[in-house]
Design an enzyme around this catalytic site. Structure first.
Site, PDB file in Angstrom:
ATOM      1  CG  HIS A  89     -29.162  44.408   4.627  1.00 17.88           C
ATOM      2  ND1 HIS A  89     -29.018  45.155   3.483  1.00 17.88           N
ATOM      3  CD2 HIS A  89     -30.396  44.716   5.116  1.00 17.88           C
ATOM      4  CE1 HIS A  89     -30.113  45.881   3.280  1.00 17.88           C
ATOM      5  NE2 HIS A  89     -30.959  45.634   4.253  1.00 17.88           N
ATOM      6  CG  HIS A 116     -23.791  41.372  12.540  1.00 10.24           C
ATOM      7  ND1 HIS A 116     -24.214  41.957  13.715  1.00 10.24           N
ATOM      8  CD2 HIS A 116     -22.973  42.281  11.949  1.00 10.24           C
ATOM      9  CE1 HIS A 116     -23.682  43.159  13.827  1.00 10.24           C
ATOM     10  NE2 HIS A 116     -22.916  43.389  12.767  1.00 10.24           N
ATOM     11  CG  HIS A 118     -19.805  43.436   8.627  1.00 14.65           C
ATOM     12  ND1 HIS A 118     -20.816  44.182   8.072  1.00 14.65           N
ATOM     13  CD2 HIS A 118     -20.028  43.427   9.966  1.00 14.65           C
ATOM     14  CE1 HIS A 118     -21.624  44.610   9.027  1.00 14.65           C
ATOM     15  NE2 HIS A 118     -21.169  44.164  10.197  1.00 14.65           N
ATOM     16  CD  GLU A 128     -19.084  47.002   8.851  1.00 18.61           C
ATOM     17  OE1 GLU A 128     -19.730  47.507   7.918  1.00 18.61           O
ATOM     18  OE2 GLU A 128     -19.460  46.988  10.040  1.00 18.61           O
ATOM     19  CG  HIS A 141     -19.364  43.561  14.222  1.00 16.40           C
ATOM     20  ND1 HIS A 141     -19.891  44.449  13.300  1.00 16.40           N
ATOM     21  CD2 HIS A 141     -18.013  43.743  14.198  1.00 16.40           C
ATOM     22  CE1 HIS A 141     -18.906  45.122  12.738  1.00 16.40           C
ATOM     23  NE2 HIS A 141     -17.766  44.723  13.264  1.00 16.40           N
ATOM     24  CB  THR A 224     -21.144  49.406  10.850  1.00 11.97           C
ATOM     25  OG1 THR A 224     -21.612  48.051  10.922  1.00 11.97           O
ATOM     26  CG2 THR A 224     -20.065  49.645  11.904  1.00 11.97           C
TER      27      THR A 224
END
Length: 302
Positions: A89, A116, A118, A128, A141, A224
């Site tokens: 993911h 991690h 995004h 995000e 994050h 999230t």
């Protein structure tokens, strides 16, 4: 038409496994067996709660909180060895050392356990959280748990058990050399489940200088991704991290667990539902709100 079909198949790598997994909106059109963000409540009921993340932060509506003083960081300067993982993911790194954060009106000392990212597609919009509707290319994050908890799962049972420090990225003309160990390793983790060694990296290398981290936003929210546990104290820093367009685009070469290109790895913003968003000081109001004031002053000759 036959050629178009082959192209679509090569892009999508349609997942034919049984059982629906959660996925991002970017996967839904290709992967009919996964559940996009609008259906995450079928994966975890918490995902339709009233204290969900991410959110859009409207800077003019944030409330000044004098308790939001600078953080105290411990162990962030220490180099560590870990693995950069493609978990199907996103990209994540477990943090095996004793980096801690306190202050900033946190009610406890929190221990760093994981980081991690995004991102969007080839350096396009992908954060995000958004600020006044602006979506940045990427968001980092760093996940922390209260010092007394031995695991993230345990911390998620506490409404303030998890503290996430969030950082936005901006596109720069030159490469950020501090991120090169991660960027170089991306080529070795293109497939879901793969990993690559990281050596000699520190958290300090990945975030802005301490003196640039005094202005930030704070609100109560959730994870999230499913299960969307509502146990997160969110801190989002104003100061951005620069990466070149080429560095940002390197993340788009990865693959989701279902085979599609790993792009658009962000959850849409969620309703605020009456929550208050606080800022650490007047300087935390971004330039987007200051620019109109400057224009007025110029127009009247001040």
């Amino acid at each position: 038409m036959h050629l178009l079909f082959l192209c679509l198949v090569s892009i999508c790598f349609i997942n034919i496994t049984t059982g629906a997994d959660w996925c991002y909106e970017s996967q839904v059109s290709c992967n009919r067996s996964c559940l996009g963000p609008e259906e995450w409540n079928e994966v975890a009921a918490s995902c339709e709660g009233r204290v969900q993340s991410p959110i859009n932060i409207v800077t003019r509506k944030t409330l000044l909180d004098e308790r939001l003083v600078p953080f105290t960081f411990s162990g962030y300067e220490e180099a560590f060895r870990s693995l950069l993982k493609n978990n199907g993911h996103t990209v994540e790194v477990d943090l095996p050392h004793s980096a801690m954060v306190s202050g900033g009106s946190l009610e406890s000392t929190y221990r760093a356990v994981q980081l991690h990212l995004h991102w969007g597609q080839n350096g396009g919009s992908g954060s995000e959280h958004t600020i006044d509707g602006e979506q940045y290319p990427m968001e980092l994050h760093i996940v922390h748990v209260k010092q007394e908890y031995s695991s993230l799962a345990e911390a998620l049972e506490d409404p303030t058990g998890v503290a996430v420090l969030g950082f936005f990225f901006e596109t720069s003309k030159s490469a950020n050399k501090k991120y090169e160990p991660i960027i170089r390793s991306l080529g070795n983790i293109k497939q879901s489940g793969s990993n690559a060694s990281l050596n000699g990296l520190s958290l300090d290398m990945l975030i802005p200088a301490k003196e640039d981290m005094r202005t930030y936003y704070r609100y109560q929210g959730s994870l999230t991704t499913p299960g969307c546990s509502e146990a997160v104290v969110w801190t989002l820093f104003q100061c951005t991290i620069p990466l070149s367009k080429e560095q940002l685009s390197a993340f788009s070469a990865l693959r989701f667990s279902s085979g599609e290109p790993m792009i658009g790895t962000f959850r849409p913003v969620q309703p605020l539902n009456g929550r208050r968003v606080y800022r650490s000081g007047s300087g935390a109001v971004l330039a987007s709100t200051i620019a109109p004031v400057i224009s007025v002053l110029i127009s009247i000759g001040l």
